[in-house]
Design an enzyme around this catalytic site. Sequence first.
Site, mmCIF file in Angstrom:
data_model
loop_
_atom_site.group_PDB
_atom_site.id
_atom_site.type_symbol
_atom_site.label_atom_id
_atom_site.label_comp_id
_atom_site.label_asym_id
_atom_site.label_seq_id
_atom_site.Cartn_x
_atom_site.Cartn_y
_atom_site.Cartn_z
ATOM 1 N N CYS A 29 0.858 -1.179 0.000
ATOM 2 C CA CYS A 29 0.000 0.000 0.000
ATOM 3 C C CYS A 29 0.903 1.241 0.000
ATOM 4 C CB CYS A 29 -0.931 -0.025 1.215
ATOM 5 S SG CYS A 29 -0.208 0.591 2.749
ATOM 6 N N HIS A 33 2.564 -1.294 3.644
ATOM 7 C CA HIS A 33 2.026 -2.526 4.215
ATOM 8 C C HIS A 33 1.823 -3.573 3.112
ATOM 9 C CE1 HIS A 33 0.491 0.590 7.153
ATOM 10 N NE2 HIS A 33 1.340 -0.140 7.849
ATOM 11 N N CYS A 40 -4.770 -13.371 -11.699
ATOM 12 C CA CYS A 40 -3.718 -13.040 -12.671
ATOM 13 C C CYS A 40 -2.611 -12.193 -12.049
ATOM 14 C CB CYS A 40 -4.313 -12.311 -13.875
ATOM 15 S SG CYS A 40 -4.932 -10.653 -13.501
ATOM 16 N N CYS A 49 -6.558 -0.891 2.765
ATOM 17 C CA CYS A 49 -5.499 -1.591 3.492
ATOM 18 C C CYS A 49 -6.014 -1.908 4.903
ATOM 19 C CB CYS A 49 -4.249 -0.721 3.555
ATOM 20 S SG CYS A 49 -2.916 -1.413 4.560
ATOM 21 N N CYS A 52 -3.797 0.374 7.533
ATOM 22 C CA CYS A 52 -3.867 1.832 7.632
ATOM 23 C C CYS A 52 -5.115 2.448 7.002
ATOM 24 C CB CYS A 52 -2.625 2.464 7.013
ATOM 25 S SG CYS A 52 -2.464 2.198 5.233
#
Length: 94
Positions: A29, A33, A40, A49, A52
């Site tokens: 992120c 993180h 794929c 996320c 956060c």
Amino acid sequence: MQAAFLPTMPEDMLAVAQQALGPLQWYRCPNGHPCTVGECGQPMERSRCVDCGLEIGGHNHRPVAGFTAGNVQGDRTQTGHVLGDRAGGICQTC
């Protein structure tokens, strides 16, 4: 003992997760993180996320700003102990 691995040393949980989940594309992120994209390996939907709350993922194989593919770094578990400094009344000769 400085080069010894003790059971009290925390494992690198990212390495454990990467090994357990198998061949997935890993991303980070905007705050760094780690997370994965299945199928794929290209982002097809947006989410948040879990660490956060920033927007991650993408649309039509295009990642949102700051959502970048990350490299598998391998196990970064360190040797030693997590008991802290030897100061404060503990025998300095041990």
